[in-house]
Motif scaffolding. Structure first.
Motif, PDB file in Angstrom:
ATOM      1  N   LYS A 191      11.602  43.826  37.571  1.00 25.64           N
ATOM      2  CA  LYS A 191      11.139  42.615  36.889  1.00 25.64           C
ATOM      3  C   LYS A 191      10.112  43.045  35.854  1.00 25.64           C
ATOM      4  CE  LYS A 191       9.542  38.033  38.284  1.00 25.64           C
ATOM      5  NZ  LYS A 191       9.104  37.238  39.445  1.00 25.64           N
ATOM      6  N   PHE A 192      10.300  42.626  34.608  1.00 23.65           N
ATOM      7  CA  PHE A 192       9.381  43.054  33.564  1.00 23.65           C
ATOM      8  C   PHE A 192       9.285  42.029  32.445  1.00 23.65           C
ATOM      9  CE2 PHE A 192      13.588  44.741  32.862  1.00 23.65           C
ATOM     10  CZ  PHE A 192      13.838  44.579  31.509  1.00 23.65           C
ATOM     11  N   LEU A 193       8.145  42.063  31.767  1.00 28.36           N
ATOM     12  CA  LEU A 193       7.949  41.279  30.552  1.00 28.36           C
ATOM     13  C   LEU A 193       8.463  42.113  29.390  1.00 28.36           C
ATOM     14  CD1 LEU A 193       4.288  40.073  31.108  1.00 28.36           C
ATOM     15  CD2 LEU A 193       6.359  38.702  31.323  1.00 28.36           C
ATOM     16  N   TRP A 194       9.136  41.476  28.460  1.00 21.89           N
ATOM     17  CA  TRP A 194       9.617  42.171  27.261  1.00 21.89           C
ATOM     18  C   TRP A 194       9.354  41.249  26.086  1.00 21.89           C
ATOM     19  CZ3 TRP A 194      15.241  44.441  26.667  1.00 21.89           C
ATOM     20  CH2 TRP A 194      15.264  45.335  25.591  1.00 21.89           C
ATOM     21  N   ILE A 195       8.519  41.716  25.167  1.00 26.04           N
ATOM     22  CA  ILE A 195       8.149  40.921  23.998  1.00 26.04           C
ATOM     23  C   ILE A 195       8.651  41.636  22.755  1.00 26.04           C
ATOM     24  CG2 ILE A 195       6.248  39.944  22.652  1.00 26.04           C
ATOM     25  CD1 ILE A 195       5.043  40.398  25.859  1.00 26.04           C
ATOM     26  N   SER A 196       9.511  40.960  22.041  1.00 21.82           N
ATOM     27  CA  SER A 196      10.091  41.499  20.821  1.00 21.82           C
ATOM     28  C   SER A 196       9.489  40.763  19.636  1.00 21.82           C
ATOM     29  CB  SER A 196      11.609  41.304  20.844  1.00 21.82           C
ATOM     30  OG  SER A 196      12.188  41.766  19.660  1.00 21.82           O
ATOM     31  N   VAL A 197       9.040  41.525  18.646  1.00 22.36           N
ATOM     32  CA  VAL A 197       8.507  40.932  17.418  1.00 22.36           C
ATOM     33  C   VAL A 197       9.358  41.441  16.271  1.00 22.36           C
ATOM     34  CG1 VAL A 197       6.518  40.703  15.901  1.00 22.36           C
ATOM     35  CG2 VAL A 197       6.187  40.853  18.370  1.00 22.36           C
ATOM     36  N   ILE A 198      10.058  40.535  15.632  1.00 25.70           N
ATOM     37  CA  ILE A 198      10.926  40.898  14.522  1.00 25.70           C
ATOM     38  C   ILE A 198      10.206  40.550  13.231  1.00 25.70           C
ATOM     39  CG2 ILE A 198      13.127  40.458  13.408  1.00 25.70           C
ATOM     40  CD1 ILE A 198      14.190  39.756  16.225  1.00 25.70           C
ATOM     41  N   THR A 199      10.052  41.553  12.369  1.00 26.16           N
ATOM     42  CA  THR A 199       9.350  41.345  11.109  1.00 26.16           C
ATOM     43  C   THR A 199      10.304  41.534   9.941  1.00 26.16           C
ATOM     44  OG1 THR A 199       8.697  43.659  11.040  1.00 26.16           O
ATOM     45  CG2 THR A 199       7.141  42.124  12.038  1.00 26.16           C
TER      46      THR A 199
END
Length: 124
Positions: free
Chosen positions: A88-96
């Motif tokens: 179980k994990f947090l995954w934060i994607s930031v698309i620029t």
């Protein structure tokens, strides 16, 4: 989004249309996320339970409970759980849209703890 062996939970409703997409992901044994194609942006994650293997291009990184990861998303990437218990994990994607980031918020190189901190700028 729930499927056989995985569950993706978007932490912000309809986040897929935003620049930042925070997710809580659960993967069962031998289940991987879909391979993401290279794109402009950054990815950050934190493992809450279990252990994962992060694939970035041709490299692999083991990330255990309590550890984080951060990388530029300019290579294909995906995550797989090869352990017997659920990961179980947090995954934060930031698309620029560009490689330019606001003053004071460009990431420094990843530290030995796996965390990256914003640059500190003196007031003019």
């Amino acid at each position: 989004k729930k499927g056989e062996g995985f569950c993706y939970n978007w932490l912000v409703p309809k986040a897929q249309k935003n620049e930042m997409e925070p997710m809580l992901i659960e993967l069962e044994k031998n289940v991987a996320t879909e391979e993401d194609v290279p794109h402009e942006g950054e990815e950050f994650g934190y493992v809450l339970e279990g252990e994962i293997v992060l694939h970035i291009g041709k490299k692999k990184y083991v990330v255990k409970k309590g550890e984080s990861f951060y990388y530029q998303a300019d290579k294909s990437h995906y995550i797989i759980n090869i352990k017997d218990k659920v990961a179980k994990f947090l995954w934060i994607s930031v698309i620029t849209e560009s490689n330019i980031c606001p003053a004071g918020f460009c990431p420094n190189p990843v530290t030995s703890s796996g965390l990256s901190y914003p640059n500190q700028h003196a007031a003019a």
